[in-house]
Motif scaffolding. Structure first.
Motif, PDB file in Angstrom:
ATOM      1  N   MET A  15      12.532  -2.984   7.602  1.00  0.00           N
ATOM      2  CA  MET A  15      11.761  -4.023   8.267  1.00  0.00           C
ATOM      3  C   MET A  15      10.264  -3.884   8.008  1.00  0.00           C
ATOM      4  O   MET A  15       9.554  -4.870   7.825  1.00  0.00           O
ATOM      5  CB  MET A  15      12.016  -3.977   9.777  1.00  0.00           C
ATOM      6  N   HIS A  16       9.750  -2.657   7.999  1.00  0.00           N
ATOM      7  CA  HIS A  16       8.306  -2.430   7.901  1.00  0.00           C
ATOM      8  C   HIS A  16       7.831  -2.172   6.489  1.00  0.00           C
ATOM      9  O   HIS A  16       6.628  -2.245   6.224  1.00  0.00           O
ATOM     10  CB  HIS A  16       7.908  -1.260   8.810  1.00  0.00           C
ATOM     11  N   GLY A  97       4.646  -4.332  21.079  1.00  0.00           N
ATOM     12  CA  GLY A  97       3.589  -4.466  20.084  1.00  0.00           C
ATOM     13  C   GLY A  97       2.463  -5.306  20.647  1.00  0.00           C
ATOM     14  O   GLY A  97       2.705  -6.355  21.252  1.00  0.00           O
ATOM     15  N   ALA A  98       1.228  -4.861  20.479  1.00  0.00           N
ATOM     16  CA  ALA A  98       0.081  -5.596  21.007  1.00  0.00           C
ATOM     17  C   ALA A  98      -1.082  -5.493  20.029  1.00  0.00           C
ATOM     18  O   ALA A  98      -1.250  -4.483  19.346  1.00  0.00           O
ATOM     19  CB  ALA A  98      -0.335  -5.053  22.371  1.00  0.00           C
ATOM     20  N   HIS A 131      -0.362 -11.690  14.135  1.00  0.00           N
ATOM     21  CA  HIS A 131       0.357 -12.636  13.280  1.00  0.00           C
ATOM     22  C   HIS A 131       1.732 -12.095  12.865  1.00  0.00           C
ATOM     23  O   HIS A 131       2.625 -12.871  12.512  1.00  0.00           O
ATOM     24  CB  HIS A 131      -0.462 -12.958  12.032  1.00  0.00           C
ATOM     25  N   LEU A 132       1.908 -10.784  12.915  1.00  0.00           N
ATOM     26  CA  LEU A 132       3.161 -10.171  12.476  1.00  0.00           C
ATOM     27  C   LEU A 132       4.186 -10.039  13.606  1.00  0.00           C
ATOM     28  O   LEU A 132       5.382 -10.004  13.350  1.00  0.00           O
ATOM     29  CB  LEU A 132       2.883  -8.774  11.904  1.00  0.00           C
ATOM     30  N   ALA A 145       6.340  -8.380  22.388  1.00  0.00           N
ATOM     31  CA  ALA A 145       5.032  -8.438  21.739  1.00  0.00           C
ATOM     32  C   ALA A 145       4.047  -9.136  22.660  1.00  0.00           C
ATOM     33  O   ALA A 145       4.416 -10.036  23.425  1.00  0.00           O
ATOM     34  CB  ALA A 145       5.112  -9.178  20.410  1.00  0.00           C
ATOM     35  N   ILE A 146       2.795  -8.702  22.577  1.00  0.00           N
ATOM     36  CA  ILE A 146       1.701  -9.420  23.210  1.00  0.00           C
ATOM     37  C   ILE A 146       0.890 -10.029  22.077  1.00  0.00           C
ATOM     38  O   ILE A 146       0.326  -9.310  21.233  1.00  0.00           O
ATOM     39  CB  ILE A 146       0.803  -8.484  24.052  1.00  0.00           C
ATOM     40  N   THR A 147       0.854 -11.351  22.022  1.00  0.00           N
ATOM     41  CA  THR A 147       0.153 -12.039  20.945  1.00  0.00           C
ATOM     42  C   THR A 147      -0.690 -13.150  21.537  1.00  0.00           C
ATOM     43  O   THR A 147      -0.768 -13.289  22.766  1.00  0.00           O
ATOM     44  CB  THR A 147       1.150 -12.568  19.898  1.00  0.00           C
ATOM     45  N   HIS A 148      -1.345 -13.956  20.689  1.00  0.00           N
ATOM     46  CA  HIS A 148      -2.238 -14.985  21.218  1.00  0.00           C
ATOM     47  C   HIS A 148      -2.335 -16.152  20.262  1.00  0.00           C
ATOM     48  O   HIS A 148      -1.974 -16.073  19.084  1.00  0.00           O
ATOM     49  CB  HIS A 148      -3.631 -14.401  21.473  1.00  0.00           C
ATOM     50  N   ASP A 149      -2.845 -17.259  20.787  1.00  0.00           N
ATOM     51  CA  ASP A 149      -3.266 -18.371  19.946  1.00  0.00           C
ATOM     52  C   ASP A 149      -4.589 -18.916  20.487  1.00  0.00           C
ATOM     53  O   ASP A 149      -5.080 -18.467  21.517  1.00  0.00           O
ATOM     54  CB  ASP A 149      -2.194 -19.457  19.838  1.00  0.00           C
ATOM     55  N   TRP A 150      -5.173 -19.859  19.741  1.00  0.00           N
ATOM     56  CA  TRP A 150      -6.414 -20.514  20.144  1.00  0.00           C
ATOM     57  C   TRP A 150      -6.154 -22.016  20.229  1.00  0.00           C
ATOM     58  O   TRP A 150      -5.136 -22.510  19.726  1.00  0.00           O
ATOM     59  CB  TRP A 150      -7.524 -20.247  19.134  1.00  0.00           C
TER      60      TRP A 150
END
Length: 300
Positions: A15-16, A97-98, A131-132, A145-150
């Motif tokens: 995977m990685h 994952g953050a 993004h991953l 996962a801790i992710t974000h958008d704008w």
């Protein structure tokens, strides 16, 4: 009989893409992952990894075995979810994952509460590119996962992933104390033209927001310093080299000689927790989402 821990190591490498990255995701040392793969090769009497330059590639047999390992790990997750749901208490391992500023500004207090309140829950943190992480969650490499958008770039919802909003993270314009804009209580986007900017490199949402916003007002931005870390950007602002747009989450107190000024309308990134639908019944998932929301530091 094949051992699940060794199959998990092979799956992580697949995977990685490397032993070192797999080790980070699993919370092991690279040598421990290599040892697991070596044992698996002896058990199967098959070469699984081949050297290629400084890295490794999976053989065809390893690719097939890794695909089988993914199916087995999915079954194990289903069994663990059912048992955890039956107990009604968060338990087992939860790999989160953050991205960097969430890992710094949100996760320490949340992880501390989880460890204190649920000693049978082994919550682990891996710092990853936001993004991953959606794809890593969907493929079962990490549990959450801790992710974000704008506002200019909404987060797509990949197949096989559920999400919940954790909080909104506004950004401020940081300027040197002696800068002509330093005395403003609020800044408007029309005032940002003709400035010397410190920003993230191309490909980041913050960089894209800045470029699009200034071009929309008829100005080509002067991106003098492009650095990934916000703390480095703040240091450059403190040195009087330009101004920067910096989110509040994970931002330490601005140093003397730097002013943080709100921008209207404010650019906001929204943080989400992501997990697989199959794990949605896990008390570990629901409790972690609750704790993350309770520990959101940017309340108005």
């Amino acid at each position: 009989m094949l051992e699940l821990s060794r199959l998990r190591a092979l799956h992580a490498v697949a995977m990685h893409g490397s032993i070192s990255a797999a080790a980070i995701a699993l919370g092991y040392t690279p040598s421990a992952v290599s040892q697991q793969i070596a044992k698996l090769e002896r058990e199967t009497r098959t070469t699984l990894l081949e050297r290629q330059g400084r890295g490794v590639v999976l053989t065809d047999a390893a690719q097939q075995l890794a695909a089988t390992a993914q199916q087995l790990l999915a079954l194990v997750e289903q069994a663990e979810t059912a048992l955890e749901e039956r107990r009604g208490q968060p338990t087992g391992r939860l790999v989160i994952g953050a991205f960097a500023s969430a890992a710094r500004g949100l996760m320490p207090s949340a992880l501390a509460e989880l460890a204190r309140s649920h000693p049978t829950l082994d919550a682990r943190l891996v710092e990853l590119d936001p993004h991953l992480t959606p794809d890593l969650v969907a493929r079962g490499v990490i549990d959450m996962a801790i992710t974000h958008d704008w506002d200019i770039s909404p987060l797509p919802a990949p197949d096989g992933v559920e999400r919940a909003v954790i909080g909104d993270d506004p950004s401020d314009v940081l300027v040197p104390a002696g800068h002509p804009l330093a005395g403003h209580a609020v800044l408007h986007r029309s005032e940002l033209a003709d400035q010397r900017w410190i920003c993230q490199p191309p490909g980041s949402v913050c960089h894209d927001w800045l470029v699009r916003t200034l071009r929309a007002s008829g100005h080509e931005p002067d991106l003098a310093y492009q650095v990934a870390e916000y703390q480095t950007q703040i240091a450059l602002v403190a040195a009087g080299l330009g101004i920067a747009l910096v989110p509040r989450l994970g931002r330490s107190a601005v140093p003397e000689g730097v002013c943080a000024i709100p921008l209207e309308p404010a650019p906001v990134r929204r943080l989400y927790a992501l997990w697989r639908p199959g794990a949605a019944r896990r008390p570990a998932i629901t409790e972690t989402v609750r704790v993350l929301r309770d520990h959101w530091p940017l309340r108005h």
